[in-house]
Design a protein around this motif. Sequence first.
Motif, PDB file in Angstrom:
ATOM      1  N   MET A  78       0.847  -1.191   0.000  1.00 50.92           N
ATOM      2  CA  MET A  78       0.000   0.000   0.000  1.00 50.92           C
ATOM      3  C   MET A  78       0.887   1.247   0.000  1.00 50.92           C
ATOM      4  SD  MET A  78      -3.096   0.798   2.549  1.00 50.92           S
ATOM      5  CE  MET A  78      -3.186   2.357   3.326  1.00 50.92           C
ATOM      6  N   ASN A  79       0.638   2.115  -0.944  1.00 52.42           N
ATOM      7  CA  ASN A  79       1.401   3.363  -1.032  1.00 52.42           C
ATOM      8  C   ASN A  79       0.772   4.375  -0.077  1.00 52.42           C
ATOM      9  OD1 ASN A  79       2.966   5.491  -1.714  1.00 52.42           O
ATOM     10  ND2 ASN A  79       2.448   5.486  -3.871  1.00 52.42           N
ATOM     11  N   ASN A  80       1.519   4.819   0.895  1.00 52.45           N
ATOM     12  CA  ASN A  80       1.003   5.728   1.910  1.00 52.45           C
ATOM     13  C   ASN A  80       1.627   7.106   1.797  1.00 52.45           C
ATOM     14  OD1 ASN A  80      -0.841   6.006   3.954  1.00 52.45           O
ATOM     15  ND2 ASN A  80       0.655   5.622   5.556  1.00 52.45           N
ATOM     16  N   ARG A  81       2.025   7.465   0.559  1.00 56.30           N
ATOM     17  CA  ARG A  81       2.650   8.763   0.334  1.00 56.30           C
ATOM     18  C   ARG A  81       1.901   9.509  -0.759  1.00 56.30           C
ATOM     19  NH1 ARG A  81       8.450   8.203  -1.378  1.00 56.30           N
ATOM     20  NH2 ARG A  81       7.461   6.799  -2.831  1.00 56.30           N
ATOM     21  N   LEU A  82       1.938  10.816  -0.676  1.00 64.41           N
ATOM     22  CA  LEU A  82       1.403  11.689  -1.710  1.00 64.41           C
ATOM     23  C   LEU A  82       2.543  12.625  -2.087  1.00 64.41           C
ATOM     24  CD1 LEU A  82      -2.000  13.291  -1.946  1.00 64.41           C
ATOM     25  CD2 LEU A  82      -0.023  14.755  -2.165  1.00 64.41           C
ATOM     26  N   VAL A  83       2.881  12.666  -3.371  1.00 65.98           N
ATOM     27  CA  VAL A  83       3.975  13.512  -3.833  1.00 65.98           C
ATOM     28  C   VAL A  83       3.395  14.644  -4.656  1.00 65.98           C
ATOM     29  CG1 VAL A  83       6.103  13.613  -5.159  1.00 65.98           C
ATOM     30  CG2 VAL A  83       5.560  11.554  -3.853  1.00 65.98           C
ATOM     31  N   LEU A  84       3.680  15.849  -4.250  1.00 68.38           N
ATOM     32  CA  LEU A  84       3.259  17.056  -4.956  1.00 68.38           C
ATOM     33  C   LEU A  84       4.490  17.612  -5.639  1.00 68.38           C
ATOM     34  CD1 LEU A  84       0.881  19.054  -5.375  1.00 68.38           C
ATOM     35  CD2 LEU A  84       1.667  20.248  -3.344  1.00 68.38           C
ATOM     36  N   SER A  85       4.419  17.752  -6.965  1.00 67.10           N
ATOM     37  CA  SER A  85       5.611  18.220  -7.669  1.00 67.10           C
ATOM     38  C   SER A  85       5.252  19.330  -8.642  1.00 67.10           C
ATOM     39  CB  SER A  85       6.279  17.070  -8.410  1.00 67.10           C
ATOM     40  OG  SER A  85       5.403  16.536  -9.370  1.00 67.10           O
ATOM     41  N   GLY A  86       6.248  20.140  -8.911  1.00 67.74           N
ATOM     42  CA  GLY A  86       6.100  21.255  -9.832  1.00 67.74           C
ATOM     43  C   GLY A  86       7.236  22.231  -9.634  1.00 67.74           C
ATOM     44  N   TYR A  87       7.449  23.059 -10.626  1.00 73.06           N
ATOM     45  CA  TYR A  87       8.500  24.077 -10.550  1.00 73.06           C
ATOM     46  C   TYR A  87       9.867  23.462 -10.257  1.00 73.06           C
ATOM     47  CZ  TYR A  87       4.345  26.935 -10.040  1.00 73.06           C
ATOM     48  OH  TYR A  87       3.124  27.494 -10.214  1.00 73.06           O
ATOM     49  N   ASN A  88      10.142  22.313 -10.855  1.00 75.70           N
ATOM     50  CA  ASN A  88      11.431  21.630 -10.709  1.00 75.70           C
ATOM     51  C   ASN A  88      11.727  21.187  -9.280  1.00 75.70           C
ATOM     52  OD1 ASN A  88      12.034  21.925 -13.460  1.00 75.70           O
ATOM     53  ND2 ASN A  88      12.777  23.998 -13.098  1.00 75.70           N
ATOM     54  N   SER A  89      10.693  20.978  -8.489  1.00 75.09           N
ATOM     55  CA  SER A  89      10.883  20.477  -7.131  1.00 75.09           C
ATOM     56  C   SER A  89       9.686  19.606  -6.755  1.00 75.09           C
ATOM     57  CB  SER A  89      11.033  21.634  -6.139  1.00 75.09           C
ATOM     58  OG  SER A  89       9.871  22.414  -6.130  1.00 75.09           O
ATOM     59  N   SER A  90       9.823  18.889  -5.656  1.00 75.44           N
ATOM     60  CA  SER A  90       8.714  18.072  -5.186  1.00 75.44           C
ATOM     61  C   SER A  90       8.753  17.987  -3.666  1.00 75.44           C
ATOM     62  CB  SER A  90       8.767  16.673  -5.797  1.00 75.44           C
ATOM     63  OG  SER A  90       9.910  15.997  -5.367  1.00 75.44           O
ATOM     64  N   ILE A  91       7.604  17.658  -3.106  1.00 71.84           N
ATOM     65  CA  ILE A  91       7.497  17.482  -1.660  1.00 71.84           C
ATOM     66  C   ILE A  91       6.644  16.234  -1.429  1.00 71.84           C
ATOM     67  CG2 ILE A  91       5.525  19.037  -1.484  1.00 71.84           C
ATOM     68  CD1 ILE A  91       6.634  19.844   1.288  1.00 71.84           C
ATOM     69  N   THR A  92       7.057  15.425  -0.461  1.00 72.69           N
ATOM     70  CA  THR A  92       6.352  14.190  -0.144  1.00 72.69           C
ATOM     71  C   THR A  92       5.603  14.356   1.164  1.00 72.69           C
ATOM     72  OG1 THR A  92       8.038  12.871  -1.266  1.00 72.69           O
ATOM     73  CG2 THR A  92       6.629  11.723   0.303  1.00 72.69           C
ATOM     74  N   PHE A  93       4.341  13.958   1.151  1.00 70.22           N
ATOM     75  CA  PHE A  93       3.510  13.968   2.351  1.00 70.22           C
ATOM     76  C   PHE A  93       3.193  12.526   2.715  1.00 70.22           C
ATOM     77  CE2 PHE A  93       2.691  17.966   0.228  1.00 70.22           C
ATOM     78  CZ  PHE A  93       2.742  18.882   1.269  1.00 70.22           C
ATOM     79  N   PHE A  94       3.208  12.211   3.985  1.00 74.74           N
ATOM     80  CA  PHE A  94       2.826  10.890   4.459  1.00 74.74           C
ATOM     81  C   PHE A  94       1.360  10.948   4.859  1.00 74.74           C
ATOM     82  CE2 PHE A  94       7.370  11.193   5.003  1.00 74.74           C
ATOM     83  CZ  PHE A  94       7.791  10.032   4.364  1.00 74.74           C
ATOM     84  N   LEU A  95       0.552  10.124   4.236  1.00 71.98           N
ATOM     85  CA  LEU A  95      -0.897  10.228   4.380  1.00 71.98           C
ATOM     86  C   LEU A  95      -1.423   9.833   5.756  1.00 71.98           C
ATOM     87  CD1 LEU A  95      -1.961   8.931   0.876  1.00 71.98           C
ATOM     88  CD2 LEU A  95      -2.037  11.274   1.714  1.00 71.98           C
ATOM     89  N   ASP A  96      -0.607   9.211   6.575  1.00 68.23           N
ATOM     90  CA  ASP A  96      -1.087   8.814   7.897  1.00 68.23           C
ATOM     91  C   ASP A  96      -0.632   9.751   9.013  1.00 68.23           C
ATOM     92  OD1 ASP A  96       1.563   8.131   7.792  1.00 68.23           O
ATOM     93  OD2 ASP A  96       1.305   6.118   8.598  1.00 68.23           O
ATOM     94  N   SER A  97      -0.054  10.890   8.645  1.00 70.18           N
ATOM     95  CA  SER A  97       0.433  11.814   9.664  1.00 70.18           C
ATOM     96  C   SER A  97       0.019  13.241   9.339  1.00 70.18           C
ATOM     97  CB  SER A  97       1.959  11.720   9.760  1.00 70.18           C
ATOM     98  OG  SER A  97       2.449  12.615  10.722  1.00 70.18           O
ATOM     99  N   PRO A  98      -0.872  13.898  10.009  1.00 70.94           N
ATOM    100  CA  PRO A  98      -1.633  13.423  11.158  1.00 70.94           C
ATOM    101  C   PRO A  98      -2.786  12.483  10.761  1.00 70.94           C
ATOM    102  CG  PRO A  98      -2.279  15.663  10.691  1.00 70.94           C
ATOM    103  CD  PRO A  98      -1.178  15.295   9.721  1.00 70.94           C
ATOM    104  N   SER A  99      -3.420  12.723   9.610  1.00 71.38           N
ATOM    105  CA  SER A  99      -4.440  11.818   9.085  1.00 71.38           C
ATOM    106  C   SER A  99      -4.548  12.058   7.580  1.00 71.38           C
ATOM    107  CB  SER A  99      -5.796  12.062   9.746  1.00 71.38           C
ATOM    108  OG  SER A  99      -6.353  13.290   9.304  1.00 71.38           O
ATOM    109  N   ARG A 100      -5.074  11.076   6.877  1.00 75.87           N
ATOM    110  CA  ARG A 100      -5.217  11.183   5.424  1.00 75.87           C
ATOM    111  C   ARG A 100      -6.072  12.400   5.048  1.00 75.87           C
ATOM    112  NH1 ARG A 100      -4.533   7.246   1.461  1.00 75.87           N
ATOM    113  NH2 ARG A 100      -5.328   7.956  -0.535  1.00 75.87           N
TER     114      ARG A 100
END
Length: 59
Positions: A1-23
């Motif tokens: 199960m993939n529990n990450r959300l990756v937001l990318s753009g402008y030549n960079s990206s940020i990873t969010f963990f969906l279980d912290s604090p909650s999805r």
Amino acid sequence: MNNRLVLSGYNSSITFFLDSPSREKVEEYVNQLIEISKLKLSVKYGRIDSDIPEGIYMG
């Protein structure tokens, strides 16, 4: 199960963990970031042609 959300753009990206604090909280925060980005891009790059009626832009 993939529990990450990756937001990318402008030549960079940020990873969010969906279980912290909650999805739900993570998705709400990311959606707010996306809306703010859209608004900033439309202000920066959007042009309004004064010869086109306002109703067309607002529609």
